[in-house]
Scaffold this motif. Sequence first.
Motif, PDB file in Angstrom:
ATOM      1  N   LEU B 363       0.830  -1.207   0.000  1.00 31.60           N
ATOM      2  CA  LEU B 363       0.000   0.000   0.000  1.00 31.60           C
ATOM      3  C   LEU B 363       0.860   1.250   0.000  1.00 31.60           C
ATOM      4  O   LEU B 363       0.577   2.217  -0.703  1.00 31.60           O
ATOM      5  CB  LEU B 363      -0.928  -0.003   1.220  1.00 31.60           C
ATOM      6  CG  LEU B 363      -1.899  -1.169   1.305  1.00 31.60           C
ATOM      7  CD1 LEU B 363      -2.799  -1.012   2.520  1.00 31.60           C
ATOM      8  CD2 LEU B 363      -2.730  -1.264   0.053  1.00 31.60           C
ATOM      9  N   TYR B 395      -3.965   6.042   0.968  1.00 27.17           N
ATOM     10  CA  TYR B 395      -2.992   4.965   0.820  1.00 27.17           C
ATOM     11  C   TYR B 395      -1.794   5.190   1.735  1.00 27.17           C
ATOM     12  O   TYR B 395      -1.308   4.282   2.393  1.00 27.17           O
ATOM     13  CB  TYR B 395      -2.521   4.854  -0.641  1.00 27.17           C
ATOM     14  CG  TYR B 395      -3.251   3.775  -1.409  1.00 27.17           C
ATOM     15  CD1 TYR B 395      -2.760   2.478  -1.467  1.00 27.17           C
ATOM     16  CD2 TYR B 395      -4.443   4.049  -2.057  1.00 27.17           C
ATOM     17  CE1 TYR B 395      -3.440   1.480  -2.148  1.00 27.17           C
ATOM     18  CE2 TYR B 395      -5.130   3.070  -2.751  1.00 27.17           C
ATOM     19  CZ  TYR B 395      -4.624   1.780  -2.790  1.00 27.17           C
ATOM     20  OH  TYR B 395      -5.293   0.797  -3.448  1.00 27.17           O
ATOM     21  N   ASN B 438      -7.869  -2.010  -0.555  1.00 32.15           N
ATOM     22  CA  ASN B 438      -7.658  -1.767  -1.982  1.00 32.15           C
ATOM     23  C   ASN B 438      -8.967  -1.561  -2.722  1.00 32.15           C
ATOM     24  O   ASN B 438      -9.072  -0.702  -3.596  1.00 32.15           O
ATOM     25  CB  ASN B 438      -6.877  -2.926  -2.603  1.00 32.15           C
ATOM     26  CG  ASN B 438      -5.387  -2.755  -2.370  1.00 32.15           C
ATOM     27  OD1 ASN B 438      -4.802  -1.773  -2.804  1.00 32.15           O
ATOM     28  ND2 ASN B 438      -4.796  -3.672  -1.639  1.00 32.15           N
ATOM     29  N   PHE B 442      -8.725   2.019  -4.260  1.00 32.70           N
ATOM     30  CA  PHE B 442      -8.216   2.053  -5.633  1.00 32.70           C
ATOM     31  C   PHE B 442      -9.229   2.669  -6.589  1.00 32.70           C
ATOM     32  O   PHE B 442      -8.844   3.486  -7.437  1.00 32.70           O
ATOM     33  CB  PHE B 442      -7.750   0.674  -6.104  1.00 32.70           C
ATOM     34  CG  PHE B 442      -6.764   0.805  -7.224  1.00 32.70           C
ATOM     35  CD1 PHE B 442      -5.422   1.018  -6.966  1.00 32.70           C
ATOM     36  CD2 PHE B 442      -7.205   0.793  -8.549  1.00 32.70           C
ATOM     37  CE1 PHE B 442      -4.523   1.200  -7.998  1.00 32.70           C
ATOM     38  CE2 PHE B 442      -6.293   0.980  -9.579  1.00 32.70           C
ATOM     39  CZ  PHE B 442      -4.962   1.185  -9.310  1.00 32.70           C
TER      40      PHE B 442
END
Lengths: 244, 552
Positions: B363, B395, B438, B442
Amino acid sequence: MHTSSTSTAPDEGTQLLLSHFDDLDQQHLTSNLGMWFFLVSEVMFFSGLIAAYTVYRALAPDAFKLGSHHMAMWVGFFNTLVLLTSSLTMAFAVRCSQVGDRRGIVRNLILTALLGTIFLGVKASEYKTEIDHGYLPGRSFHVSEHDAEVLKAASLDANGNLDEAKFSRNKGQFQMMFVLYFFMTGVHAFHMIVGIAAVLIFAVLIRIKWFSGFGTTQVEVLGLYWHFVDVVWVFLYPLLYLIE
Amino acid sequence: MSASALAHHDGPPADYLSDSTVASWLLTTDHKRVGILYMISVTVFFAVGGLIAGLMRLELMTPKGDVLATPDSYNRMFTMHGVIMIFFFLVPAIPSVLGNFLIPLMIGARDLAFPKINLLSWYVYIIGGLMGVWILIFGGIDTGWTFYTPFSTMYSNTMVVTAAVTVFITGFSSILTGLNFVVTVHTMRAPGMTWFRLPLFVWSHYATALIMVLATPVLAISIVLVGLERLFHVGIFDPKLGGDPILFQHLFWFYSHPAVYIMVLPGFAVISEIIPCFARRPIFGYRFIAFASVAIAIFGFLVWGHHMFVSGQSMYAGAVFSILSFLVAIPSAIKVFNWTATLYKGSIKFDTPMLYALGFIGLFTIGGLTGLMLASLAIDVHVHDTYFVVAHFHYIMVGGTTMAYLAGIHFWWPKISGRTYPELWGKLSALLVFVGFNLTFFPQFLLGYLGMPRRYFEYRPEFQVLNVMSTAGASILAVGLIMPLVYLLLSLRQPRNAGPNPWGATGLEWQVESPPTTHNFHEPVLVTCEPYLYSPEEAEREYAHVQHVHSS
């Protein structure tokens, strides 16, 4: 590394060794270093403001110069002398603590607090004068006729006519000088008040033999703080009063 | 009272948990207990901040505003989410919990340099925290955690001054902790514990503490100025009166950019301990990692202008800040490469802390690389104030700090509590957190790149798919984060079964009992060797053993 040398050891009352330290040397070093790093963080307190002052002054030299002219230079000078003298008496107090002179410590601490109070008194009278002239920023801020003339002279356009926008900006920047002045000296005065209180508390505690103050830790660390407040003023005085 | 009485009895000294009266906890000066106090409080604040995040994600599941009813309440929510998570979780989490607990143990000291100041810093933190919760209940604040002027000083109708006081108070807690760490590392090291024998955990915390001491006062002063301006309208941030709203951004980011490193450097600290232990290899490039921490601390002060690329600062200033920002990548990359090199040919054990640590590296790398994109002047102008930025700092700060915090909690839990936890559940939680994280963040990179602005309450329908993915990820993340809370607490019911060194780790903290006694060490410590002496032979033997077990 063993317990501190006996030449300056107190004849009555010994320094208390806290349980997480190995010896007095380590304890002394730790307290000193702690105060030094605390003062480093205090320096950062003032340096943001000093940086802001410097940048604003560079952007608006005319308004700030006019503002500086309204500072009572000789009063500030007198105050600088008072404060430097208080640093001297504080240094005497530290020396007395090292040689184990209880009366000396108390006397010099009280002198220090007295000089600090004189400084604050003078500062307060300065504030009073300035507030009476309407220099306190905010709704009551007032630009006098004379100041307005000077600012108008600094706000002419290329043809020699008055540039209204520039004039009003200059007035704002003239106020900004006082915003920074009151804030910086105010924060400094706050530190003085804390310092005077601490000095007096020490004087009383040593006077009533709550602790001896002997040795190289407590009074010395207090002294570091006092000298720091002094040094900050040594930067503020030229910045606010003296620079042309 | 009874703790010290017990300690003076004949027989083995009592551990630091043995005195369980409330007063003994609230008046403690034991660094380990203060660490536990912090652990409980940051967990509470993390839960509050996380709950608000959940509400926001629910709101953003649909393009229309329907959960939180008004944009105003949404603004208050994201502001409180930011304030609570940053000032009450991310900044104090690792230093105040793990740092407090471990630094004296790691350097062979009986306590931090200033135990009373340490306790004071917790009280200051709690006072700030209670004010924060008070704001949350009675009205909230809608400026965003950045308090940007002139909105915060002139237009916002919310509790800006109270929030400013809150942040100011909490800042002092941070300064006191930092001060304590710096002085402790300087003066409290055991004989033989030279600077280059310090565990990297201590190096990272030293660098962090320097930032805390130097940067926090500047935030404090700018926050005071916001309060003054709002109360008295003196014009310091008002152009009409000769001030400049941009001045606030300069002062604010001079703290708040280094503050990112206050959050992530302690994360590095944890990872640098875990990677060599579970790879069974000495850490690669010890000195490089140590100096990289200090370098990050120094560079951190020079890059604040990259938050202001679109504030109207000159192109040249932008270019300089852009280049300086790139420079931060160098020491950061040094660390990542050194961890990778440590893993290389290591005999890696995938226990829970290691899974979290590897997740951290993944990450953090994504966060760091997108950081380079944001440091590029041109790209930043495109994605400024979009979800790309949101994803990036989540992140780094959440992926980095929270993963590292969880890694550290799992790694040192046997030391802290004396108990082991169910390894299977631990691994599952690490997996869920990684996947959930994620899936949450993301899609936000894509959203931002496509142009969805941050801090918006409603959005255009074409962004919905990615937003739904993000919300789904958040629910997985929530499950992953709640699990450790449950099984770690349940582990407290079993007997103390961890033993002093369950991971076979090096380091002074593993040589004392679990949990440690009040003054840590029974006899004076003498350090004669460097840290991370994990021998390849020992790893070889263990590996052979594992093979044997599997083949039989």
